[in-house]
Design a protein around this motif. Structure first.
Motif, mmCIF file in Angstrom:
data_model
loop_
_atom_site.group_PDB
_atom_site.id
_atom_site.type_symbol
_atom_site.label_atom_id
_atom_site.label_comp_id
_atom_site.label_asym_id
_atom_site.label_seq_id
_atom_site.Cartn_x
_atom_site.Cartn_y
_atom_site.Cartn_z
ATOM 1 N N THR A 83 -6.954 32.903 -13.814
ATOM 2 C CA THR A 83 -7.278 33.439 -15.140
ATOM 3 C C THR A 83 -8.444 34.419 -15.000
ATOM 4 O O THR A 83 -9.022 34.573 -13.922
ATOM 5 C CB THR A 83 -7.712 32.314 -16.112
ATOM 6 O OG1 THR A 83 -9.020 31.847 -15.713
ATOM 7 C CG2 THR A 83 -6.729 31.148 -16.107
ATOM 8 N N ASP A 84 -8.792 35.066 -16.105
ATOM 9 C CA ASP A 84 -9.930 35.996 -16.092
ATOM 10 C C ASP A 84 -11.243 35.266 -15.801
ATOM 11 O O ASP A 84 -12.198 35.867 -15.321
ATOM 12 C CB ASP A 84 -10.039 36.720 -17.447
ATOM 13 C CG ASP A 84 -8.861 37.652 -17.698
ATOM 14 O OD1 ASP A 84 -8.181 38.020 -16.713
ATOM 15 O OD2 ASP A 84 -8.607 37.994 -18.863
ATOM 16 N N GLU A 85 -11.274 33.969 -16.089
ATOM 17 C CA GLU A 85 -12.496 33.172 -15.841
ATOM 18 C C GLU A 85 -12.499 32.537 -14.457
ATOM 19 O O GLU A 85 -13.402 31.779 -14.127
ATOM 20 C CB GLU A 85 -12.616 32.051 -16.890
ATOM 21 C CG GLU A 85 -12.945 32.513 -18.295
ATOM 22 C CD GLU A 85 -11.712 32.968 -19.049
ATOM 23 O OE1 GLU A 85 -10.695 32.250 -19.028
ATOM 24 O OE2 GLU A 85 -11.761 34.069 -19.635
ATOM 25 N N GLY A 86 -11.474 32.815 -13.660
ATOM 26 C CA GLY A 86 -11.342 32.179 -12.354
ATOM 27 C C GLY A 86 -10.151 31.238 -12.352
ATOM 28 O O GLY A 86 -9.260 31.334 -13.205
ATOM 29 N N TRP A 87 -10.132 30.308 -11.407
ATOM 30 C CA TRP A 87 -9.014 29.372 -11.310
ATOM 31 C C TRP A 87 -9.178 28.227 -12.313
ATOM 32 O O TRP A 87 -10.222 27.587 -12.362
ATOM 33 C CB TRP A 87 -8.914 28.808 -9.891
ATOM 34 C CG TRP A 87 -8.460 29.838 -8.904
ATOM 35 C CD1 TRP A 87 -9.236 30.596 -8.077
ATOM 36 C CD2 TRP A 87 -7.104 30.234 -8.660
ATOM 37 N NE1 TRP A 87 -8.453 31.446 -7.323
ATOM 38 C CE2 TRP A 87 -7.144 31.247 -7.659
ATOM 39 C CE3 TRP A 87 -5.869 29.840 -9.175
ATOM 40 C CZ2 TRP A 87 -5.989 31.862 -7.175
ATOM 41 C CZ3 TRP A 87 -4.714 30.460 -8.686
ATOM 42 C CH2 TRP A 87 -4.777 31.458 -7.700
ATOM 43 N N ARG A 88 -8.123 27.997 -13.114
ATOM 44 C CA ARG A 88 -8.137 26.918 -14.109
ATOM 45 C C ARG A 88 -7.301 25.752 -13.593
ATOM 46 O O ARG A 88 -6.159 25.938 -13.157
ATOM 47 C CB ARG A 88 -7.560 27.392 -15.439
ATOM 48 C CG ARG A 88 -7.572 26.309 -16.538
ATOM 49 C CD ARG A 88 -6.963 26.782 -17.841
ATOM 50 N NE ARG A 88 -5.520 26.930 -17.755
ATOM 51 C CZ ARG A 88 -4.854 28.038 -18.083
ATOM 52 N NH1 ARG A 88 -5.501 29.115 -18.498
ATOM 53 N NH2 ARG A 88 -3.536 28.078 -17.995
ATOM 54 N N ALA A 89 -7.875 24.540 -13.658
ATOM 55 C CA ALA A 89 -7.169 23.330 -13.245
ATOM 56 C C ALA A 89 -6.591 22.626 -14.458
ATOM 57 O O ALA A 89 -7.264 22.484 -15.482
ATOM 58 C CB ALA A 89 -8.122 22.389 -12.504
ATOM 59 N N ASP A 90 -5.341 22.186 -14.321
ATOM 60 C CA ASP A 90 -4.690 21.418 -15.387
ATOM 61 C C ASP A 90 -3.931 20.258 -14.734
ATOM 62 O O ASP A 90 -3.784 20.215 -13.506
ATOM 63 C CB ASP A 90 -3.734 22.318 -16.183
ATOM 64 C CG ASP A 90 -3.179 21.637 -17.441
ATOM 65 O OD1 ASP A 90 -3.807 20.674 -17.932
ATOM 66 O OD2 ASP A 90 -2.121 22.086 -17.923
#
Length: 274
Positions: free
Chosen positions: A96-103
């Motif tokens: 994402t634009d904020e870096g890697w997103r964990a789900d």
């Protein structure tokens, strides 16, 4: 696929050669005509995850993460969803634009599998049994709590309920422990998160309600066969696997997952007809 591939995703884990994630995701790309997308697999231990994810080029939009790298995925991420944080592991990384997103879409997998198992019947106020307390038990418990179950009995070789208690804080759902040999005699649903060998010989006492068995190879499992023979419905881990992949596909591509095509490809690859 040639050089026109501009978008990639991959599954990370160890051992990885038997992963069915490439079957699911690549079938989705084909169904939607996303011929610029490709989905790979990488052997990846917990220690290797940071190096692999940090080292890929911009074409990689996401990673599906299996054991033993799910905890590392959560720790590595720049942004973490509430459910991944509560469960304490991640099976999904998205650029994402904020870096890697964990789900953690294992929740979607279990919810979808339970929906098929129970044919939409509500679990609100009901009693559930979860076998095991490892990586898949936590999203199973989270999903059951979200569904409003009144009580969850965790069956395990040892009492590890103290590690699970935080999931129950601020919820009305209660928790108890029992050894596998002392399974309760009444429940509204049973979720087994352990290998078939871990419950060998106990299938009869566990087949007391509709069963979700997260194992799917070899299929059908002894627990599923025993449950169906006792007159209850049962679904396997391939159903969970399919349902957890849809959300990943949508987070990676931004397009609605072609569920039927993905599910059909998975079942064909496993020679499963039910």
């Amino acid at each position: 696929m040639g050089s026109h591939i501009t978008h990639r995703a991959a599954v990370l884990g160890s051992p990885i050669e038997h992963s069915k994630s490439p079957v699911l995701h690549n079938a989705g790309y084909v169904a939607l005509g996303l011929d610029q997308w490709a989905y790979d697999r990488f052997e990846c231990t917990e220690e290797m995850l940071e190096g692999i994810v940090s080292g890929v080029d911009e074409s990689y939009r996401g990673f599906s993460v299996t054991m033993p790298a799910k905890f590392a995925a959560l720790n590595f991420a720049d942004v973490v969803t509430d459910r991944a944080r509560a469960i304490g592991s991640a099976n999904t990384l998205v650029r994402t634009d904020e870096g890697w997103r964990a789900d953690n879409t294992d929740v979607d997998g279990i919810k979808g599998a339970l929906g098929e198992l129970l044919d939409g019947t509500s679990l609100n106020g009901k009693y559930a049994v979860v076998i095991g307390s490892g990586g898949t038990a936590r999203p199973a418990i989270w999903t059951l709590i979200e569904a409003g179950v009144a009580h969850i009995t965790v069956l395990n070789r040892s009492d590890r309920t103290s590690e699970l208690q935080a999931l129950f804080d601020a919820t009305p759902t209660t928790l108890s422990y029992a050894p596998i040999s002392a399974a309760p005699t009444n429940a509204d649903v049973v979720i087994s998160t352990v290998p078939s060998s871990a419950i060998a010989g106990h299938e009869q006492s566990l087949a007391i309600a509709p069963v979700l068995d997260v194992i799917y190879d070899p299929w059908p499992t002894p627990l599923v066969e025993t449950t169906r023979a006792a007159g209850f419905p049962a679904v396997g881990g391939h159903v969970m696997l399919a349902h957890q992949s849809y959300g990943q596909f949508e987070q990676y591509t931004g397009k609605e997952a072609p569920r039927d095509a993905m599910r059909k490809a998975l079942e064909e690859s496993l020679s499963i007809s039910d």
